[in-house]
Design an enzyme around this catalytic site. Structure first.
Site, PDB file in Angstrom:
ATOM      1  CE  LYS A  49      -3.774  -2.612   1.975  1.00 36.84           C
ATOM      2  NZ  LYS A  49      -4.350  -3.073   3.233  1.00 36.84           N
ATOM      3  CD  GLN A  93      -3.970  -4.778   6.511  1.00 27.74           C
ATOM      4  OE1 GLN A  93      -3.992  -3.504   5.757  1.00 27.74           O
ATOM      5  NE2 GLN A  93      -4.310  -6.049   5.789  1.00 27.74           N
ATOM      6  CG  ASP A 116     -10.190  -0.731   4.944  1.00 26.85           C
ATOM      7  OD1 ASP A 116     -10.071  -1.273   3.719  1.00 26.85           O
ATOM      8  OD2 ASP A 116      -9.355  -0.729   5.776  1.00 26.85           O
TER       9      ASP A 116
HETATM   10  N1  GUN Z   1      -7.257  -7.370   5.694  1.00 24.97           N
HETATM   11  C1  GUN Z   1      -7.472  -8.155   4.631  1.00 24.97           C
HETATM   12  N2  GUN Z   1      -7.902  -7.268   3.646  1.00 24.97           N
HETATM   13  C2  GUN Z   1      -8.233  -6.041   4.158  1.00 24.97           C
HETATM   14  C3  GUN Z   1      -8.808  -4.825   3.694  1.00 24.97           C
HETATM   15  O1  GUN Z   1      -9.285  -4.660   2.776  1.00 24.97           O
HETATM   16  N3  GUN Z   1      -8.658  -3.743   4.648  1.00 24.97           N
HETATM   17  C4  GUN Z   1      -8.080  -3.804   5.867  1.00 24.97           C
HETATM   18  N4  GUN Z   1      -8.111  -2.644   6.654  1.00 24.97           N
HETATM   19  N5  GUN Z   1      -7.617  -4.860   6.315  1.00 24.97           N
HETATM   20  C5  GUN Z   1      -7.659  -5.945   5.508  1.00 24.97           C
END
Ligand code: GUN
Length: 292
Positions: A49, A93, A116
Protein backbone atom coordinates in the site's frame (compact mmCIF):
# COMPACT_ATOMS: atom_id res chain seq x y z
CA UNK A 1 -10.16 -20.55 -20.58
CA UNK A 2 -8.98 -16.98 -20.01
CA UNK A 3 -6.90 -15.82 -17.06
CA UNK A 4 -8.09 -12.45 -15.75
CA UNK A 5 -4.90 -10.47 -15.14
CA UNK A 6 -5.38 -8.40 -11.98
CA UNK A 7 -1.89 -6.92 -12.21
CA UNK A 8 -2.64 -5.49 -15.63
CA UNK A 9 -6.02 -4.01 -14.67
CA UNK A 10 -4.58 -2.60 -11.42
CA UNK A 11 -1.70 -1.00 -13.37
CA UNK A 12 -4.25 0.75 -15.62
CA UNK A 13 -6.14 2.13 -12.59
CA UNK A 14 -2.88 3.22 -10.93
CA UNK A 15 -1.83 5.04 -14.12
CA UNK A 16 -5.25 6.78 -14.25
CA UNK A 17 -4.88 7.87 -10.62
CA UNK A 18 -1.31 9.06 -11.15
CA UNK A 19 -2.47 11.27 -14.04
CA UNK A 20 -5.31 12.65 -11.90
CA UNK A 21 -3.12 13.33 -8.84
CA UNK A 22 -0.64 15.20 -11.07
CA UNK A 23 -3.39 17.75 -11.79
CA UNK A 24 -3.94 18.53 -8.07
CA UNK A 25 -2.37 21.75 -6.86
CA UNK A 26 -0.96 22.06 -3.33
CA UNK A 27 -1.26 19.22 -0.86
CA UNK A 28 -1.47 15.72 -2.35
CA UNK A 29 -3.95 13.04 -1.16
CA UNK A 30 -2.74 11.36 2.04
CA UNK A 31 -3.54 7.96 3.52
CA UNK A 32 -2.74 6.98 7.12
CA UNK A 33 -1.87 3.29 7.41
CA UNK A 34 -2.19 1.75 10.87
CA UNK A 35 -0.71 -1.70 11.40
CA UNK A 36 -0.90 -3.16 14.90
CA UNK A 37 1.71 -5.78 15.80
CA UNK A 38 3.64 -7.76 13.20
CA UNK A 39 1.41 -10.27 11.47
CA UNK A 40 3.53 -11.35 8.45
CA UNK A 41 0.71 -11.04 5.89
CA UNK A 42 -0.21 -7.58 7.22
CA UNK A 43 3.42 -6.42 6.95
CA UNK A 44 3.46 -7.43 3.30
CA UNK A 45 0.05 -5.84 2.50
CA UNK A 46 0.89 -2.53 4.17
CA UNK A 47 4.27 -2.34 2.36
CA UNK A 48 2.45 -2.78 -0.93
CA UNK A 49 0.00 0.00 0.00
CA UNK A 50 2.88 2.39 0.83
CA UNK A 51 4.68 1.58 -2.44
CA UNK A 52 1.51 2.06 -4.51
CA UNK A 53 0.74 5.43 -2.86
CA UNK A 54 4.31 6.57 -3.67
CA UNK A 55 3.96 5.40 -7.27
CA UNK A 56 0.80 7.50 -7.69
CA UNK A 57 2.39 10.56 -6.09
CA UNK A 58 0.26 10.35 -2.96
CA UNK A 59 1.45 10.71 0.62
CA UNK A 60 1.23 7.82 3.07
CA UNK A 61 1.91 7.91 6.79
CA UNK A 62 2.67 4.70 8.62
CA UNK A 63 1.66 4.08 12.25
CA UNK A 64 2.95 0.91 13.94
CA UNK A 65 1.48 0.58 17.43
CA UNK A 66 2.67 -2.47 19.44
CA UNK A 67 0.52 -5.59 19.73
CA UNK A 68 -0.06 -4.62 23.39
CA UNK A 69 -1.99 -1.44 22.47
CA UNK A 70 -5.43 -1.28 24.10
CA UNK A 71 -8.62 -0.60 22.19
CA UNK A 72 -8.92 2.77 23.97
CA UNK A 73 -5.39 3.77 22.94
CA UNK A 74 -6.04 2.72 19.35
CA UNK A 75 -9.24 4.80 19.37
CA UNK A 76 -7.22 7.81 20.62
CA UNK A 77 -4.85 7.43 17.66
CA UNK A 78 -7.84 7.24 15.28
CA UNK A 79 -9.36 10.36 16.88
CA UNK A 80 -6.11 12.25 16.19
CA UNK A 81 -6.10 11.12 12.56
CA UNK A 82 -9.80 12.02 12.23
CA UNK A 83 -9.00 15.56 13.44
CA UNK A 84 -5.96 15.97 11.15
CA UNK A 85 -7.01 17.98 8.06
CA UNK A 86 -3.97 16.75 6.13
CA UNK A 87 -5.13 13.10 6.34
CA UNK A 88 -7.76 12.10 3.76
CA UNK A 89 -8.06 8.37 4.36
CA UNK A 90 -7.45 6.08 7.33
CA UNK A 91 -6.84 2.34 7.07
CA UNK A 92 -6.49 0.08 10.10
CA UNK A 93 -5.12 -3.21 8.80
CA UNK A 94 -7.16 -6.28 9.73
CA UNK A 95 -6.76 -8.65 11.57
CA UNK A 96 -6.33 -6.83 14.88
CA UNK A 97 -4.97 -8.60 17.98
CA UNK A 98 -7.35 -10.66 20.12
CA UNK A 99 -9.12 -8.52 22.70
CA UNK A 100 -9.67 -5.59 20.34
CA UNK A 101 -13.15 -5.40 18.92
CA UNK A 102 -12.48 -4.84 15.24
CA UNK A 103 -15.88 -3.44 14.26
CA UNK A 104 -15.74 -0.87 17.09
CA UNK A 105 -12.37 0.30 15.74
CA UNK A 106 -13.71 0.51 12.17
CA UNK A 107 -16.69 2.55 13.43
CA UNK A 108 -14.36 5.00 15.20
CA UNK A 109 -12.88 6.13 11.88
CA UNK A 110 -14.70 9.23 10.59
CA UNK A 111 -17.03 7.99 7.84
CA UNK A 112 -15.67 10.54 5.34
CA UNK A 113 -12.13 9.16 5.87
CA UNK A 114 -13.20 5.48 5.92
CA UNK A 115 -11.51 4.46 2.67
CA UNK A 116 -11.88 0.78 3.68
CA UNK A 117 -15.69 1.15 3.59
CA UNK A 118 -16.24 -0.80 6.83
CA UNK A 119 -18.02 1.99 8.77
CA UNK A 120 -21.73 1.52 9.50
CA UNK A 121 -22.58 4.64 7.48
CA UNK A 122 -20.67 3.47 4.40
CA UNK A 123 -22.22 0.00 4.55
CA UNK A 124 -25.62 1.72 4.83
CA UNK A 125 -24.83 3.88 1.81
CA UNK A 126 -23.83 0.75 -0.12
CA UNK A 127 -27.21 -0.82 0.70
CA UNK A 128 -28.94 2.43 -0.35
CA UNK A 129 -26.82 2.72 -3.52
CA UNK A 130 -25.66 6.18 -2.42
CA UNK A 131 -22.48 6.81 -4.38
CA UNK A 132 -21.07 9.40 -1.97
CA UNK A 133 -20.03 6.49 0.29
CA UNK A 134 -16.95 4.30 0.20
CA UNK A 135 -17.18 0.69 -0.97
CA UNK A 136 -14.83 -1.88 0.57
CA UNK A 137 -11.76 -2.24 -1.65
CA UNK A 138 -11.76 -5.98 -2.37
CA UNK A 139 -15.42 -6.16 -3.51
CA UNK A 140 -15.01 -2.89 -5.47
CA UNK A 141 -11.94 -4.42 -7.12
CA UNK A 142 -13.86 -7.59 -8.00
CA UNK A 143 -16.59 -5.58 -9.77
CA UNK A 144 -13.98 -3.53 -11.63
CA UNK A 145 -12.16 -6.72 -12.73
CA UNK A 146 -15.40 -8.28 -13.98
CA UNK A 147 -16.37 -5.12 -15.86
CA UNK A 148 -12.96 -4.73 -17.49
CA UNK A 149 -12.98 -8.46 -18.41
CA UNK A 150 -16.33 -7.84 -20.17
CA UNK A 151 -18.29 -10.12 -17.83
CA UNK A 152 -21.87 -8.84 -17.62
CA UNK A 153 -23.78 -9.74 -14.48
CA UNK A 154 -27.36 -8.78 -15.41
CA UNK A 155 -29.65 -11.76 -14.92
CA UNK A 156 -26.73 -14.03 -14.01
CA UNK A 157 -26.52 -16.11 -10.86
CA UNK A 158 -23.64 -14.86 -8.73
CA UNK A 159 -22.77 -17.20 -5.86
CA UNK A 160 -20.66 -15.65 -3.11
CA UNK A 161 -18.81 -18.11 -0.89
CA UNK A 162 -18.25 -16.33 2.42
CA UNK A 163 -20.17 -13.72 4.43
CA UNK A 164 -17.40 -11.52 5.85
CA UNK A 165 -17.73 -7.78 6.37
CA UNK A 166 -14.58 -7.25 4.29
CA UNK A 167 -15.60 -9.26 1.20
CA UNK A 168 -18.68 -11.51 1.14
CA UNK A 169 -21.45 -9.18 2.29
CA UNK A 170 -20.36 -6.06 0.35
CA UNK A 171 -19.65 -8.15 -2.78
CA UNK A 172 -23.20 -9.53 -2.66
CA UNK A 173 -24.68 -6.03 -2.15
CA UNK A 174 -22.73 -4.71 -5.16
CA UNK A 175 -23.69 -7.56 -7.49
CA UNK A 176 -27.40 -7.11 -6.70
CA UNK A 177 -27.45 -3.31 -7.24
CA UNK A 178 -29.84 -1.75 -9.76
CA UNK A 179 -26.97 -0.77 -12.02
CA UNK A 180 -26.33 -1.72 -15.64
CA UNK A 181 -23.08 -3.41 -14.57
CA UNK A 182 -24.83 -5.36 -11.77
CA UNK A 183 -28.47 -6.61 -11.65
CA UNK A 184 -27.37 -10.14 -10.73
CA UNK A 185 -29.31 -12.75 -8.77
CA UNK A 186 -27.17 -13.40 -5.69
CA UNK A 187 -26.76 -16.31 -3.30
CA UNK A 188 -24.48 -16.03 -0.27
CA UNK A 189 -23.12 -19.36 1.01
CA UNK A 190 -21.16 -19.91 4.21
CA UNK A 191 -20.02 -22.56 6.68
CA UNK A 192 -23.60 -23.37 7.75
CA UNK A 193 -24.99 -23.70 4.22
CA UNK A 194 -26.56 -27.08 3.46
CA UNK A 195 -25.77 -28.79 0.13
CA UNK A 196 -23.12 -26.23 -0.70
CA UNK A 197 -21.84 -27.93 -3.90
CA UNK A 198 -25.41 -28.01 -5.30
CA UNK A 199 -25.52 -24.21 -4.93
CA UNK A 200 -22.02 -23.43 -6.20
CA UNK A 201 -22.73 -25.62 -9.25
CA UNK A 202 -25.53 -23.17 -10.17
CA UNK A 203 -23.14 -20.23 -10.29
CA UNK A 204 -22.55 -18.35 -13.52
CA UNK A 205 -20.05 -16.29 -11.52
CA UNK A 206 -18.50 -17.78 -8.38
CA UNK A 207 -16.78 -15.47 -5.89
CA UNK A 208 -14.73 -17.61 -3.51
CA UNK A 209 -13.94 -15.74 -0.28
CA UNK A 210 -13.99 -18.27 2.53
CA UNK A 211 -10.30 -18.29 3.45
CA UNK A 212 -9.83 -22.05 3.07
CA UNK A 213 -7.01 -23.15 0.81
CA UNK A 214 -8.19 -24.90 -2.38
CA UNK A 215 -11.69 -25.41 -0.96
CA UNK A 216 -13.47 -25.18 -4.33
CA UNK A 217 -12.95 -28.34 -6.34
CA UNK A 218 -13.95 -29.34 -9.88
CA UNK A 219 -17.16 -31.10 -8.74
CA UNK A 220 -18.41 -27.78 -7.26
CA UNK A 221 -18.54 -25.75 -10.49
CA UNK A 222 -20.39 -25.93 -13.79
CA UNK A 223 -18.52 -25.73 -17.09
CA UNK A 224 -18.21 -22.17 -18.41
CA UNK A 225 -18.28 -20.54 -14.98
CA UNK A 226 -16.38 -17.31 -14.25
CA UNK A 227 -14.41 -17.77 -11.03
CA UNK A 228 -13.10 -14.93 -8.86
CA UNK A 229 -10.68 -16.34 -6.29
CA UNK A 230 -10.31 -13.99 -3.32
CA UNK A 231 -8.34 -16.42 -1.14
CA UNK A 232 -4.79 -15.64 -0.07
CA UNK A 233 -3.70 -18.69 1.89
CA UNK A 234 -0.16 -19.55 2.92
CA UNK A 235 0.46 -23.28 2.65
CA UNK A 236 3.76 -24.92 3.69
CA UNK A 237 6.09 -25.63 0.76
CA UNK A 238 9.60 -26.86 1.54
CA UNK A 239 10.72 -26.24 -2.06
CA UNK A 240 10.33 -22.47 -1.59
CA UNK A 241 12.88 -20.17 0.03
CA UNK A 242 10.13 -18.64 2.17
CA UNK A 243 8.91 -22.09 3.25
CA UNK A 244 5.41 -21.41 1.95
CA UNK A 245 3.48 -20.70 -1.22
CA UNK A 246 0.34 -18.66 -1.75
CA UNK A 247 -2.78 -20.42 -2.90
CA UNK A 248 -6.37 -19.33 -3.38
CA UNK A 249 -9.69 -20.70 -2.15
CA UNK A 250 -9.96 -22.56 -5.46
CA UNK A 251 -8.06 -25.69 -6.52
CA UNK A 252 -6.70 -24.02 -9.64
CA UNK A 253 -5.26 -27.06 -11.51
CA UNK A 254 -8.58 -28.93 -11.64
CA UNK A 255 -11.08 -26.05 -11.62
CA UNK A 256 -9.48 -23.69 -14.17
CA UNK A 257 -9.95 -26.01 -17.21
CA UNK A 258 -13.73 -25.85 -16.59
CA UNK A 259 -13.88 -22.04 -16.42
CA UNK A 260 -14.54 -19.50 -19.15
CA UNK A 261 -12.49 -17.02 -17.06
CA UNK A 262 -10.66 -17.25 -13.74
CA UNK A 263 -8.47 -15.01 -11.59
CA UNK A 264 -5.10 -16.42 -10.50
CA UNK A 265 -3.59 -16.24 -6.98
CA UNK A 266 -1.39 -14.28 -6.73
CA UNK A 267 -1.99 -11.68 -9.44
CA UNK A 268 -5.79 -11.61 -9.50
CA UNK A 269 -7.89 -9.83 -6.88
CA UNK A 270 -4.96 -8.83 -4.60
CA UNK A 271 -3.48 -6.05 -6.75
CA UNK A 272 -6.99 -4.71 -7.39
CA UNK A 273 -7.66 -4.27 -3.66
CA UNK A 274 -4.67 -1.95 -3.33
CA UNK A 275 -5.60 0.01 -6.47
CA UNK A 276 -9.16 0.54 -5.20
CA UNK A 277 -7.87 1.71 -1.80
CA UNK A 278 -5.93 4.44 -3.59
CA UNK A 279 -8.98 5.27 -5.72
CA UNK A 280 -11.07 5.66 -2.54
CA UNK A 281 -8.40 7.90 -0.98
CA UNK A 282 -8.38 10.18 -4.04
CA UNK A 283 -12.20 10.29 -3.81
CA UNK A 284 -11.97 11.25 -0.09
CA UNK A 285 -9.48 14.00 -1.00
CA UNK A 286 -11.75 15.35 -3.75
CA UNK A 287 -14.81 15.27 -1.48
CA UNK A 288 -12.99 17.04 1.38
CA UNK A 289 -11.75 19.78 -0.98
CA UNK A 290 -15.25 20.22 -2.42
CA UNK A 291 -16.63 20.56 1.13
CA UNK A 292 -13.95 23.05 2.25
N1 GUN B 1 -7.21 -7.28 5.70
C1 GUN B 1 -7.50 -8.01 4.59
N2 GUN B 1 -8.10 -7.23 3.66
C2 GUN B 1 -8.19 -6.00 4.20
C3 GUN B 1 -8.73 -4.76 3.72
O1 GUN B 1 -9.25 -4.62 2.60
N3 GUN B 1 -8.63 -3.72 4.58
C4 GUN B 1 -8.08 -3.83 5.80
N4 GUN B 1 -8.03 -2.75 6.59
N5 GUN B 1 -7.59 -4.95 6.28
C5 GUN B 1 -7.64 -6.04 5.48
Amino acid sequence: MEIIDGNQVAATIIAELKAEVATFSGRKPCIALVRVGDDPASISYVKKKQATAAEIGMESRLFLPPVTITQAELCTLIDQLNADDTVDGILVQSPLPKGIEEVAVFRRIAAHKDVDGFHTLNLGKLAQEDETGFVACTPAGIMELLARANVTLAGKHVVVLGRSLIVGKPAALLAVQRKVWANATVTICHSQTANLPALTRQADVLIAAIGKAEFVTADMVKPGVVVIDVGVNRVPDASRKTGYRLTGDVHFPTVSPLCSKITPVPGGVGPMTVAMLMKNTVKAYRQSRAAA
